[in-house]
Scaffold this motif. Structure first.
Motif, PDB file in Angstrom:
ATOM      1  N   ALA A 166       0.842  -1.200   0.000  1.00 63.60           N
ATOM      2  CA  ALA A 166       0.000   0.000   0.000  1.00 63.60           C
ATOM      3  C   ALA A 166       0.878   1.253   0.000  1.00 63.60           C
ATOM      4  N   LYS A 167       1.941   1.195   0.795  1.00 62.93           N
ATOM      5  CA  LYS A 167       2.828   2.354   0.885  1.00 62.93           C
ATOM      6  C   LYS A 167       3.546   2.603  -0.450  1.00 62.93           C
ATOM      7  N   GLN A 168       4.146   1.543  -0.968  1.00 63.06           N
ATOM      8  CA  GLN A 168       4.943   1.694  -2.195  1.00 63.06           C
ATOM      9  C   GLN A 168       4.093   2.043  -3.409  1.00 63.06           C
ATOM     10  N   MET A 169       2.856   1.546  -3.427  1.00 60.67           N
ATOM     11  CA  MET A 169       2.030   1.773  -4.614  1.00 60.67           C
ATOM     12  C   MET A 169       0.982   2.862  -4.360  1.00 60.67           C
ATOM     13  N   CYS A 170       1.122   3.542  -3.236  1.00 59.04           N
ATOM     14  CA  CYS A 170       0.208   4.623  -2.863  1.00 59.04           C
ATOM     15  C   CYS A 170      -1.254   4.188  -2.919  1.00 59.04           C
ATOM     16  N   LEU A 171      -1.547   3.062  -2.260  1.00 61.28           N
ATOM     17  CA  LEU A 171      -2.925   2.563  -2.258  1.00 61.28           C
ATOM     18  C   LEU A 171      -3.543   2.903  -0.910  1.00 61.28           C
ATOM     19  N   GLU A 172      -4.822   3.149  -0.918  1.00 64.91           N
ATOM     20  CA  GLU A 172      -5.480   3.405   0.353  1.00 64.91           C
ATOM     21  C   GLU A 172      -6.387   2.248   0.710  1.00 64.91           C
ATOM     22  N   GLU A 173      -6.284   1.831   1.955  1.00 68.86           N
ATOM     23  CA  GLU A 173      -7.143   0.723   2.355  1.00 68.86           C
ATOM     24  C   GLU A 173      -8.574   1.221   2.462  1.00 68.86           C
ATOM     25  N   ARG A 174      -9.514   0.382   2.004  1.00 72.04           N
ATOM     26  CA  ARG A 174     -10.922   0.780   2.078  1.00 72.04           C
ATOM     27  C   ARG A 174     -11.714  -0.294   2.811  1.00 72.04           C
ATOM     28  N   GLU A 175     -12.903   0.048   3.195  1.00 72.29           N
ATOM     29  CA  GLU A 175     -13.792  -0.909   3.858  1.00 72.29           C
ATOM     30  C   GLU A 175     -14.067  -2.015   2.849  1.00 72.29           C
ATOM     31  N   SER A 176     -13.691  -3.258   3.171  1.00 70.05           N
ATOM     32  CA  SER A 176     -13.847  -4.264   2.118  1.00 70.05           C
ATOM     33  C   SER A 176     -15.287  -4.793   2.077  1.00 70.05           C
ATOM     34  N   VAL A 177     -15.774  -4.836   0.882  1.00 68.84           N
ATOM     35  CA  VAL A 177     -17.139  -5.314   0.667  1.00 68.84           C
ATOM     36  C   VAL A 177     -17.027  -6.560  -0.199  1.00 68.84           C
ATOM     37  N   TYR A 178     -17.826  -7.571   0.121  1.00 73.56           N
ATOM     38  CA  TYR A 178     -17.742  -8.794  -0.663  1.00 73.56           C
ATOM     39  C   TYR A 178     -18.275  -8.580  -2.080  1.00 73.56           C
ATOM     40  N   GLU A 179     -17.477  -8.954  -3.038  1.00 74.18           N
ATOM     41  CA  GLU A 179     -17.937  -8.930  -4.433  1.00 74.18           C
ATOM     42  C   GLU A 179     -17.771 -10.333  -4.991  1.00 74.18           C
ATOM     43  N   PRO A 180     -18.855 -10.931  -5.451  1.00 71.86           N
ATOM     44  CA  PRO A 180     -18.711 -12.312  -5.941  1.00 71.86           C
ATOM     45  C   PRO A 180     -17.819 -12.383  -7.174  1.00 71.86           C
ATOM     46  N   VAL A 181     -17.124 -13.505  -7.294  1.00 73.11           N
ATOM     47  CA  VAL A 181     -16.269 -13.737  -8.455  1.00 73.11           C
ATOM     48  C   VAL A 181     -17.068 -14.437  -9.563  1.00 73.11           C
ATOM     49  N   PHE A 182     -18.045 -15.233  -9.120  1.00 71.62           N
ATOM     50  CA  PHE A 182     -18.816 -16.021 -10.096  1.00 71.62           C
ATOM     51  C   PHE A 182     -20.287 -15.627 -10.079  1.00 71.62           C
ATOM     52  N   GLU A 183     -20.893 -15.722 -11.253  1.00 70.66           N
ATOM     53  CA  GLU A 183     -22.341 -15.557 -11.332  1.00 70.66           C
ATOM     54  C   GLU A 183     -22.947 -16.955 -11.356  1.00 70.66           C
ATOM     55  N   ILE A 184     -23.915 -17.178 -10.486  1.00 69.76           N
ATOM     56  CA  ILE A 184     -24.582 -18.484 -10.454  1.00 69.76           C
ATOM     57  C   ILE A 184     -25.989 -18.261 -10.995  1.00 69.76           C
ATOM     58  N   ALA A 185     -26.219 -18.689 -12.221  1.00 69.61           N
ATOM     59  CA  ALA A 185     -27.555 -18.495 -12.788  1.00 69.61           C
ATOM     60  C   ALA A 185     -28.352 -19.785 -12.657  1.00 69.61           C
ATOM     61  N   GLU A 186     -29.443 -19.734 -11.904  1.00 65.68           N
ATOM     62  CA  GLU A 186     -30.283 -20.935 -11.759  1.00 65.68           C
ATOM     63  C   GLU A 186     -31.148 -21.074 -13.004  1.00 65.68           C
ATOM     64  N   LYS A 187     -31.322 -22.297 -13.445  1.00 63.04           N
ATOM     65  CA  LYS A 187     -32.075 -22.550 -14.684  1.00 63.04           C
ATOM     66  C   LYS A 187     -33.252 -23.475 -14.388  1.00 63.04           C
TER      67      LYS A 187
ATOM     68  N   LYS B 128     -20.480 -18.853 -14.100  1.00 61.60           N
ATOM     69  CA  LYS B 128     -19.639 -18.122 -15.049  1.00 61.60           C
ATOM     70  C   LYS B 128     -18.795 -17.110 -14.277  1.00 61.60           C
ATOM     71  N   GLY B 129     -17.569 -16.891 -14.696  1.00 57.45           N
ATOM     72  CA  GLY B 129     -16.725 -15.884 -14.062  1.00 57.45           C
ATOM     73  C   GLY B 129     -17.277 -14.502 -14.384  1.00 57.45           C
ATOM     74  N   LEU B 130     -17.416 -13.630 -13.366  1.00 54.60           N
ATOM     75  CA  LEU B 130     -17.920 -12.284 -13.632  1.00 54.60           C
ATOM     76  C   LEU B 130     -16.846 -11.426 -14.271  1.00 54.60           C
ATOM     77  N   ASP B 131     -15.622 -11.909 -14.169  1.00 48.95           N
ATOM     78  CA  ASP B 131     -14.495 -11.208 -14.740  1.00 48.95           C
ATOM     79  C   ASP B 131     -13.879 -12.189 -15.741  1.00 48.95           C
ATOM     80  N   PRO B 132     -13.447 -11.688 -16.904  1.00 48.99           N
ATOM     81  CA  PRO B 132     -12.934 -12.656 -17.903  1.00 48.99           C
ATOM     82  C   PRO B 132     -11.720 -13.458 -17.423  1.00 48.99           C
ATOM     83  N   THR B 133     -11.020 -12.974 -16.399  1.00 52.79           N
ATOM     84  CA  THR B 133      -9.848 -13.733 -15.952  1.00 52.79           C
ATOM     85  C   THR B 133     -10.199 -14.792 -14.899  1.00 52.79           C
ATOM     86  N   ALA B 134     -11.444 -14.815 -14.445  1.00 53.75           N
ATOM     87  CA  ALA B 134     -11.834 -15.787 -13.402  1.00 53.75           C
ATOM     88  C   ALA B 134     -12.199 -17.123 -14.032  1.00 53.75           C
TER      89      ALA B 134
END
Ligand code: FAD
Length: 694
Positions: free
Chosen positions: A224-245, A348-354
């Motif tokens: 965080a120091k070296q890359m000048c990042l600020e810590e934020r309140e972490s909120v859960y973000e899903p990596v996968f979308e689960i679509a029920e069929k 499905k991955g919500l991000d193309p790299t997932a």
């Protein structure tokens, strides 16, 4: 220990074999990472002409941090994905996870200064890279390394690269965490800048998770120091979308009900069979080897005929387990999704790299039963993450406490051998945790791992049948309401019970789906693949061998002795064949007792068996004691260049035997212990001393 010409030829062949084995992934596409992204690969997701240029990939996907993993059993991959998630949720880094084997590294010299590369690296066996990290390691450790920008090692080509690294190792092995240590050394030498410490986790001391947790906080502060990042309140973000069929029927032929890949789904299993594509093998025979009522040890003969799978004596077979129905039910119940267990879901991955760790579409039931390691030890970090989804405030507070307090976590979770669903059930008193997103379970649990077994048959005696010798894991703890049942070995036990038409196939109601997805495993089948090893007999059968294998450590030695007995029967000259075996009691767990008598007939005086019984007499006798008794002869054999083999328990026995051998050599040859230790080291380096330990 000097090497004679024959040894050199044998070693050259072994080396060639190793090179051939390690390069298969590249040139013949036989082996990928056995675990890394096996399912995704089998579904054609990874190697279908995708770019191997990580810098391009980062640009295109708008990422500024890549977390590479070199993983053999899935833990490094899990840590990599945890770091990627945390980097994003806490520090707003745009992260992606990457399998080392999916990328080239000759353009690392152009790695942008404002981006970060993380390397999570497991060390495997005798200080080796994991299968998926072999190419990366060869590249980065090369003496004449050169990068696409034209710079070589002398010119600090990696001056713009910022990196973070964590290693997974086991201090019971001599080359503890050598992957992370070496890679860190090479990267620094090439001019790269490390942020934070090079972390090291120790599986041998059982502190891997705690080492990881303790390492990552100061590391993040530095990043965080070296890359000048600020810590934020972490909120859960899903990596996968689960679509029920709800409109789809689970029986439709496009739905994966546990089939590992498309070939299997389409009904025909097609080779080559490997770590990405198991062979559904018939179990030709199964029996129990212990007479004790409360402990089970299985001998199974797995038929590989017609599969094109081959093995050589000393190799390993991987068994792909299925979770126990009882635990699948518990998991579904505690999430409150039992009523829709057979609902078709598209993941499905919500991000193309997932990467989705199992084929989709599938059902909740199939994903949990066949693909998720639901019975594994719980991670403390995961407890903290799950707290926000607890059914009540009280339960949430308890989860926060368990997740935040190392000692309390050990007391309430680890010391009771609980798996995740068992813990959640106890904490909420059975009330379902309906707020937990299913994506989080996929992210937080490792994908199910095949388990390895040292093959206990000789390939020259039975090339189409692979024998295994497996002790069934069943552990009770006085303070736990649950008996820990090993995932794979209890599944195999249930298969054995079924094969024998046992009226009580399942004493603990584990209730396995033994016929597999769409009954494809019916008739007693199990999914397997073979992993070649370097644990080999000398090619010259007249060479003496000494084998130390207490308990199931005897598995590969049954194969070695079987092979030598067959050679003797065929009229070949066979050298001294000495086996040290240990067990509790002669009447209870003396593995293959009758077979040894037969081998003794075939091999005559050339076969010597020393057995240590630890609970038969007033004094506990272990293989170490027997080795000491035999010290003089043993040293004589070593001077005749006997090969020395150890198999079984890595944590204690193998270590002690290693130390004992040096003591024996020192005493017998009248040389200082330090000199004897050097000799043992040299024996290891020249393959005269080989280990197959776990
Ligand atoms: P798992 O479910 O994997 O459990 C294994 C252990 O993990 C448990 O005993 C426990 O200590 C711990 N554990 C699991 N879940 C929890 C939890 N919730 N909480 C706390 N602790 C937990 N084994 C043999 O019997 N014979 C062989 O010949 C043999 N050869 C091997 C060769 C190699 C190269 C390797 C790597 C391993 C070998 N093994 C062999 C070990 C084998 O691969 C398996 O690890 C073993 O059979 C247990 O598998 P399992 O799935 O039944 O147990």
């Amino acid at each position: 220990a000097q090497l004679d010409t024959l040894d050199i030829i044998v070693l050259a062949v072994l080396l060639l074999g190793t090179v051939a084995y390690f390069t298969k992934g590249t040139y013949w596409a036989v082996y990928g990472d056995p675990y890394g992204n096996s399912l995704a690969q089998a579904n054609g997701a990874a190697k279908s002409g995708k770019s191997r240029n990580i810098i391009e990939k980062l640009e295109q996907s708008g990422k500024n941090c890549v977390v590479f993993y070199g993983s053999q059993t899935g833990t490094a991959e899990d840590y990599a994905s945890r770091l990627a998630k945390e980097g994003h949720s806490r520090f707003g880094l745009n992260t992606m996870v990457a399998d080392l084997e999916d990328y080239d590294f000759d353009n690392l010299d152009q790695f942008p200064e404002d981006k970060l590369a993380v390397f999570v690296l497991a060390t495997y066996g005798e200080g080796e890279p994991t299968d998926n990290a072999v190419e990366f390691y060869e590249f980065i450790s090369s003496d004449d390394i050169s990068f696409s920008g034209g710079l070589g090692a002398e010119d600090k080509p990696l001056a713009s690269l910022k990196y973070v690294t964590f290693g997974l190792g086991n201090n019971t092995y001599e080359h503890y965490n050598s992957m992370v240590r070496n890679v860190d050394k090479f990267l620094t030498k090439l001019g790269a800048t490390r942020l934070g410490k090079a972390g090291e986790g120790d599986d041998g001391a059982g502190t891997m998770e705690e080492d990881f947790l303790a390492w990552k906080e100061p590391m993040w502060a530095d990043v965080a120091k070296q890359m000048c990042l600020e810590e934020r309140e972490s909120v859960y973000e899903p990596v996968f979308e689960i679509a029920e069929k709800p409109d789809m029927d689970a029986e439709e032929d496009t739905v994966y009900l546990g089939e590992p890949n498309k070939n299997h789904l389409e009904g025909s299993q097609k080779g080559p069979f490997n770590a990405n594509n198991p062979f559904i093998a018939p179990i030709a025979e199964s029996k129990e080897l212990f007479t004790a009522k409360d402990r089970n040890c299985l001998h199974m003969e797995i038929d590989i005929s017609g599969s094109n799978l081959t093995y050589t004596t000393g190799d390993h077979i991987a068994i792909w387990p299925t979770n126990a129905g009882k635990e699948v039910d518990r998991f579904l119940n505690i999430l409150g999704i039992t009523s829709k267990r057979h609902m078709v879901i598209a993941v499905k991955g919500l991000d193309p790299t997932a990467k989705v760790p199992f084929p989709s579409p599938t059902t909740y039931d199939a994903a949990i039963r066949y693909h998720m390691e639901i019975c594994a030890p719980v991670s403390r970090q995961f407890v903290s993450t799950l707290a926000q989804f607890a059914p009540t405030e009280e339960v949430k507070a308890e989860m926060v406490k368990i997740g935040g307090d190392k000692d309390y976590f050990h007391q309430t979770v680890i010391d009771r051998n609980l798996n995740l669903a068992q813990l959640l059930e106890i904490l909420s008193n059975g009330q379902p945790w309906v707020k937990v997103p299913f994506s989080l379970m996929i992210e937080g649990l490792v994908k199910i791992q095949p388990r390895y077994y040292s093959i206990s048959s000789s390939s020259s005696v039975q090339k189409d049948k692979i024998a295994i010798t497996a002790v069934v894991e069943s552990l009770s703890k006085p303070n736990s309401p649950h008996i820990l049942k090993g995932v794979t070995t209890n599944y195999l036990l249930a298969l054995k019970q079924k094969q024998h038409g046992d009226p009580d196939p399942d004493p603990h109601g584990l209730n396995y789906a033994l016929t597999g997805p769409r009954n494809k495993y019916d008739g007693i089948h199990v999914p397997v693949h073979v992993r070649h090893s370097n644990f080999k007999l000398p090619s010259d059968p007249t060479k003496p061998i000494i084998m130390v294998g207490p308990g199931t450590g005897v598995a590969p030695f049954r194969a070695f002795v079987q092979e030598r007995a067959a050679q003797a029967l065929a009229g070949q000259a066979v050298g001294k064949t000495v086996l040290f075996f240990g067990c509790r009691r002669k009447q209870e767990d003396f593995l293959y007792e009758n077979e040894w008598d037969q081998y003794k007939k075939d091999l005559g005086d050339n076969f010597i068996l020393h057995v240590a019984f630890s609970r038969d007499g007033p004094k506990k006798v272990y293989v170490q004691h027997k080795i000491e008794e035999f010290a003089e002869e043993l040293d004589k054999l070593l001077q005749q260049k006997a090969y020395f083999y150890v198999c079984g328990d890595a944590a204690n026995m193998a270590r002690e035997v290693n130390a004992l051998l040096a003591q024996i050599i020192s005493k017998q040859r009248g040389i200082p212990e330090s000199k004897a230790e050097e000799i043992v080291k040299a024996m290891r380096a020249s393959n005269q001393y080989q280990e197959d330990v776990w």
